[in-house]
Design a protein around this motif. Sequence first.
Motif, PDB file in Angstrom:
ATOM      1  N   LYS A   1       0.820  -1.211   0.000  1.00  0.00           N
ATOM      2  CA  LYS A   1       0.000   0.000   0.000  1.00  0.00           C
ATOM      3  C   LYS A   1       0.855   1.262   0.000  1.00  0.00           C
ATOM      4  CE  LYS A   1      -3.867  -2.108   2.522  1.00  0.00           C
ATOM      5  NZ  LYS A   1      -4.694  -2.045   3.754  1.00  0.00           N
ATOM      6  N   GLY A   2       1.819   1.325   0.915  1.00  0.00           N
ATOM      7  CA  GLY A   2       2.636   2.530   1.048  1.00  0.00           C
ATOM      8  C   GLY A   2       3.828   2.558   0.128  1.00  0.00           C
ATOM      9  N   HIS A   3       4.444   1.397  -0.086  1.00  0.00           N
ATOM     10  CA  HIS A   3       5.622   1.350  -0.947  1.00  0.00           C
ATOM     11  C   HIS A   3       5.760  -0.035  -1.579  1.00  0.00           C
ATOM     12  CE1 HIS A   3       7.299  -0.476   2.744  1.00  0.00           C
ATOM     13  NE2 HIS A   3       8.100  -1.132   1.902  1.00  0.00           N
ATOM     14  N   HIS A   4       6.532  -0.105  -2.652  1.00  0.00           N
ATOM     15  CA  HIS A   4       6.861  -1.353  -3.319  1.00  0.00           C
ATOM     16  C   HIS A   4       8.367  -1.579  -3.193  1.00  0.00           C
ATOM     17  CE1 HIS A   4       2.936  -0.571  -4.947  1.00  0.00           C
ATOM     18  NE2 HIS A   4       3.359   0.372  -5.771  1.00  0.00           N
ATOM     19  N   TRP A   5       8.767  -2.842  -3.416  1.00  0.00           N
ATOM     20  CA  TRP A   5      10.189  -3.146  -3.494  1.00  0.00           C
ATOM     21  C   TRP A   5      10.455  -3.790  -4.849  1.00  0.00           C
ATOM     22  CZ3 TRP A   5      13.426  -1.883   0.646  1.00  0.00           C
ATOM     23  CH2 TRP A   5      14.800  -2.077   0.387  1.00  0.00           C
ATOM     24  N   ALA A   6      11.393  -3.236  -5.597  1.00  0.00           N
ATOM     25  CA  ALA A   6      11.694  -3.716  -6.940  1.00  0.00           C
ATOM     26  C   ALA A   6      13.097  -4.300  -6.998  1.00  0.00           C
ATOM     27  CB  ALA A   6      11.558  -2.582  -7.952  1.00  0.00           C
ATOM     28  N   VAL A   7      13.198  -5.481  -7.614  1.00  0.00           N
ATOM     29  CA  VAL A   7      14.480  -6.143  -7.826  1.00  0.00           C
ATOM     30  C   VAL A   7      14.560  -6.555  -9.288  1.00  0.00           C
ATOM     31  CG1 VAL A   7      15.920  -8.147  -7.283  1.00  0.00           C
ATOM     32  CG2 VAL A   7      14.692  -6.971  -5.465  1.00  0.00           C
ATOM     33  N   ALA A   8      15.666  -6.223  -9.942  1.00  0.00           N
ATOM     34  CA  ALA A   8      15.868  -6.575 -11.342  1.00  0.00           C
ATOM     35  C   ALA A   8      16.950  -7.638 -11.462  1.00  0.00           C
ATOM     36  CB  ALA A   8      16.255  -5.339 -12.157  1.00  0.00           C
ATOM     37  N   VAL A   9      16.719  -8.620 -12.348  1.00  0.00           N
ATOM     38  CA  VAL A   9      17.713  -9.662 -12.606  1.00  0.00           C
ATOM     39  C   VAL A   9      17.946  -9.753 -14.106  1.00  0.00           C
ATOM     40  CG1 VAL A   9      17.084 -10.981 -10.553  1.00  0.00           C
ATOM     41  CG2 VAL A   9      15.972 -11.491 -12.731  1.00  0.00           C
ATOM     42  N   ASP A  10      19.160 -10.240 -14.479  1.00  0.00           N
ATOM     43  CA  ASP A  10      19.467 -10.413 -15.889  1.00  0.00           C
ATOM     44  C   ASP A  10      19.182 -11.851 -16.314  1.00  0.00           C
ATOM     45  OD1 ASP A  10      21.505 -11.930 -14.843  1.00  0.00           O
ATOM     46  OD2 ASP A  10      23.072 -10.452 -15.241  1.00  0.00           O
ATOM     47  N   ALA A  11      19.591 -12.218 -17.518  1.00  0.00           N
ATOM     48  CA  ALA A  11      19.305 -13.548 -18.051  1.00  0.00           C
ATOM     49  C   ALA A  11      19.969 -14.659 -17.253  1.00  0.00           C
ATOM     50  CB  ALA A  11      19.745 -13.621 -19.513  1.00  0.00           C
ATOM     51  N   ASP A  12      21.043 -14.352 -16.535  1.00  0.00           N
ATOM     52  CA  ASP A  12      21.729 -15.351 -15.710  1.00  0.00           C
ATOM     53  C   ASP A  12      21.209 -15.393 -14.276  1.00  0.00           C
ATOM     54  OD1 ASP A  12      23.404 -16.076 -17.834  1.00  0.00           O
ATOM     55  OD2 ASP A  12      24.765 -14.393 -17.383  1.00  0.00           O
ATOM     56  N   GLY A  13      20.228 -14.554 -13.963  1.00  0.00           N
ATOM     57  CA  GLY A  13      19.681 -14.521 -12.615  1.00  0.00           C
ATOM     58  C   GLY A  13      20.454 -13.655 -11.654  1.00  0.00           C
ATOM     59  N   GLU A  14      21.408 -12.873 -12.166  1.00  0.00           N
ATOM     60  CA  GLU A  14      22.186 -11.983 -11.308  1.00  0.00           C
ATOM     61  C   GLU A  14      21.405 -10.707 -11.024  1.00  0.00           C
ATOM     62  OE1 GLU A  14      25.012 -12.691  -9.887  1.00  0.00           O
ATOM     63  OE2 GLU A  14      25.095 -14.674 -10.842  1.00  0.00           O
ATOM     64  N   THR A  15      21.459 -10.250  -9.785  1.00  0.00           N
ATOM     65  CA  THR A  15      20.733  -9.045  -9.391  1.00  0.00           C
ATOM     66  C   THR A  15      21.405  -7.799  -9.963  1.00  0.00           C
ATOM     67  OG1 THR A  15      20.020 -10.095  -7.323  1.00  0.00           O
ATOM     68  CG2 THR A  15      19.911  -7.689  -7.434  1.00  0.00           C
ATOM     69  N   LEU A  16      20.619  -6.975 -10.635  1.00  0.00           N
ATOM     70  CA  LEU A  16      21.125  -5.731 -11.223  1.00  0.00           C
ATOM     71  C   LEU A  16      20.869  -4.539 -10.298  1.00  0.00           C
ATOM     72  CD1 LEU A  16      19.991  -6.258 -14.925  1.00  0.00           C
ATOM     73  CD2 LEU A  16      22.227  -6.729 -13.902  1.00  0.00           C
ATOM     74  N   PHE A  17      19.711  -4.513  -9.690  1.00  0.00           N
ATOM     75  CA  PHE A  17      19.449  -3.478  -8.687  1.00  0.00           C
ATOM     76  C   PHE A  17      18.319  -3.949  -7.774  1.00  0.00           C
ATOM     77  CE2 PHE A  17      16.687  -1.987 -12.203  1.00  0.00           C
ATOM     78  CZ  PHE A  17      15.467  -1.894 -11.562  1.00  0.00           C
ATOM     79  N   SER A  18      18.296  -3.391  -6.582  1.00  0.00           N
ATOM     80  CA  SER A  18      17.259  -3.684  -5.591  1.00  0.00           C
ATOM     81  C   SER A  18      16.945  -2.382  -4.878  1.00  0.00           C
ATOM     82  CB  SER A  18      17.749  -4.738  -4.595  1.00  0.00           C
ATOM     83  OG  SER A  18      16.785  -4.973  -3.589  1.00  0.00           O
ATOM     84  N   THR A  19      15.705  -1.920  -4.972  1.00  0.00           N
ATOM     85  CA  THR A  19      15.382  -0.596  -4.449  1.00  0.00           C
ATOM     86  C   THR A  19      13.956  -0.520  -3.935  1.00  0.00           C
ATOM     87  OG1 THR A  19      15.326   1.760  -5.004  1.00  0.00           O
ATOM     88  CG2 THR A  19      14.650   0.238  -6.713  1.00  0.00           C
ATOM     89  N   LYS A  20      13.764   0.361  -2.977  1.00  0.00           N
ATOM     90  CA  LYS A  20      12.440   0.639  -2.428  1.00  0.00           C
ATOM     91  C   LYS A  20      11.808   1.780  -3.216  1.00  0.00           C
ATOM     92  CE  LYS A  20      10.224   2.142   1.907  1.00  0.00           C
ATOM     93  NZ  LYS A  20      10.473   2.485   3.331  1.00  0.00           N
ATOM     94  N   VAL A  21      10.528   1.628  -3.566  1.00  0.00           N
ATOM     95  CA  VAL A  21       9.834   2.635  -4.372  1.00  0.00           C
ATOM     96  C   VAL A  21       8.543   3.026  -3.659  1.00  0.00           C
ATOM     97  CG1 VAL A  21       8.821   3.163  -6.617  1.00  0.00           C
ATOM     98  CG2 VAL A  21      10.764   1.581  -6.469  1.00  0.00           C
ATOM     99  N   ILE A  22       8.404   4.293  -3.326  1.00  0.00           N
ATOM    100  CA  ILE A  22       7.170   4.786  -2.718  1.00  0.00           C
ATOM    101  C   ILE A  22       6.033   4.671  -3.728  1.00  0.00           C
ATOM    102  CG2 ILE A  22       6.045   6.753  -1.596  1.00  0.00           C
ATOM    103  CD1 ILE A  22       8.333   5.538  -0.009  1.00  0.00           C
ATOM    104  N   ASN A  23       4.850   4.335  -3.254  1.00  0.00           N
ATOM    105  CA  ASN A  23       3.684   4.190  -4.139  1.00  0.00           C
ATOM    106  C   ASN A  23       3.204   5.574  -4.573  1.00  0.00           C
ATOM    107  OD1 ASN A  23       1.625   3.030  -5.567  1.00  0.00           O
ATOM    108  ND2 ASN A  23       0.377   2.496  -3.784  1.00  0.00           N
ATOM    109  N   ASP A  24       4.018   6.179  -5.436  1.00  0.00           N
ATOM    110  CA  ASP A  24       3.800   7.553  -5.893  1.00  0.00           C
ATOM    111  C   ASP A  24       4.135   7.606  -7.383  1.00  0.00           C
ATOM    112  OD1 ASP A  24       3.610  10.613  -5.300  1.00  0.00           O
ATOM    113  OD2 ASP A  24       5.532  10.344  -6.329  1.00  0.00           O
TER     114      ASP A  24
END
Length: 393
Positions: A9-32
């Motif tokens: 409700k208040g915020h989301h958490w986003a994590v991006a991975v590439d084709a090998d499953g390696e994490t590219l970024f991990s960040t908190k995003v306000i629901n805005d």
Amino acid sequence: MWVGIDAGKGHHWAVAVDADGETLFSTKVINDEAQILTLIDSARERADEVRWAVDISGRASTLLLALLVAHGQSVVYVPGRTVNRMTGAYKGEGKTDAKDARVIADQARMRRDFAALDTPPELVTTLRVLTNYRADLIADRVRLINRMRDLLVGICPALERAFDYSAAKGPVVMLTEYQTPAALRRIGVKRLTTWLERRKVRGADAVAAKAVEAAQSQQIALPGEKRAAKLVCDLAHQLLALDERIKDNDREIRETFRTDDRSEIIESMPGMGPILGAEFVAIVGDLSGYKDAGRLASHAGLAPVPRDSGRRTGNYHRPKRYNRRLRWLFYMSAQSAMMRPGPSRDYYLKKRAEGLLHTQALLSLARRRVDVLWAMLRDKRLFTSAPPVTQTA
């Protein structure tokens, strides 16, 4: 690049991975809107093709999904049940938003069978809001009635037993003024009947007679009666006001539902009135997510799931993952249709004759009605009791 989002409700958490499953970024995003747009731009700068996955498709992710779709992004829905089960396959026993988002992204990367998400039409969204609100109002009504009956037991058990306060308005109107045995005995049947008739209560004489009879069976005043009577009066007023809100909501649901081109087809089917029809449209949308009637039945939990192992074959059981509301509306429509003469009742009686219990026969009828409704919507035909004539070449 795959971006998994653990929505909230208040915020989301986003994590991006590439084709090998390696994490590219991990960040908190306000629901805005501004922060979500920044996330979308950041992801598009890192990869030529970005695929998004979320674990919630409800109100909490409405803004997120609307912005993703508006910017031409591909979004899939990863069920929370899948996320919970797959979390155990990843390192560590802890549970965090970042880990859940990582699991969502990884599942979207490895699997291609998740349902794609899109913003539903305005009509479908409106019906979802109205039907969800109606469900909340009905739940509030049940709680009010239970509280009122509990207080009445402490005033006069006979009066609590005398009426079905959930089905009759007259006794509730009476409780707005007269709650105790002494008050009912003082006013008497004749005067109470006149009082109820002035408030346009149907069967006022029967309500008055039954209430006074219950009051005469108890001469003692119970402890705390006066305070309990005031609370019953307050709850009765709340219940009457709530009934008016439910009536207004039902009227709005009917009017909105009947603006849909399919409403006439759906309502032509016995047992499918405007309320159940609106629930159906709110859940299934335009039916584009169901390739056949079997998929729709599976979503409603009306298609058995095989449980075979080794030499044990042909074993079926009730599914665990299905839409409870969709199953409920097909069950209720089948129950309503079964009570009137016609093909639905004939089929129900046939299943009972085969040895099925009442609930089993109703579920079997509900499954058959899924096929019928699907065919009606596919062919844009109104319901007829006689089967359509098959044309031969």
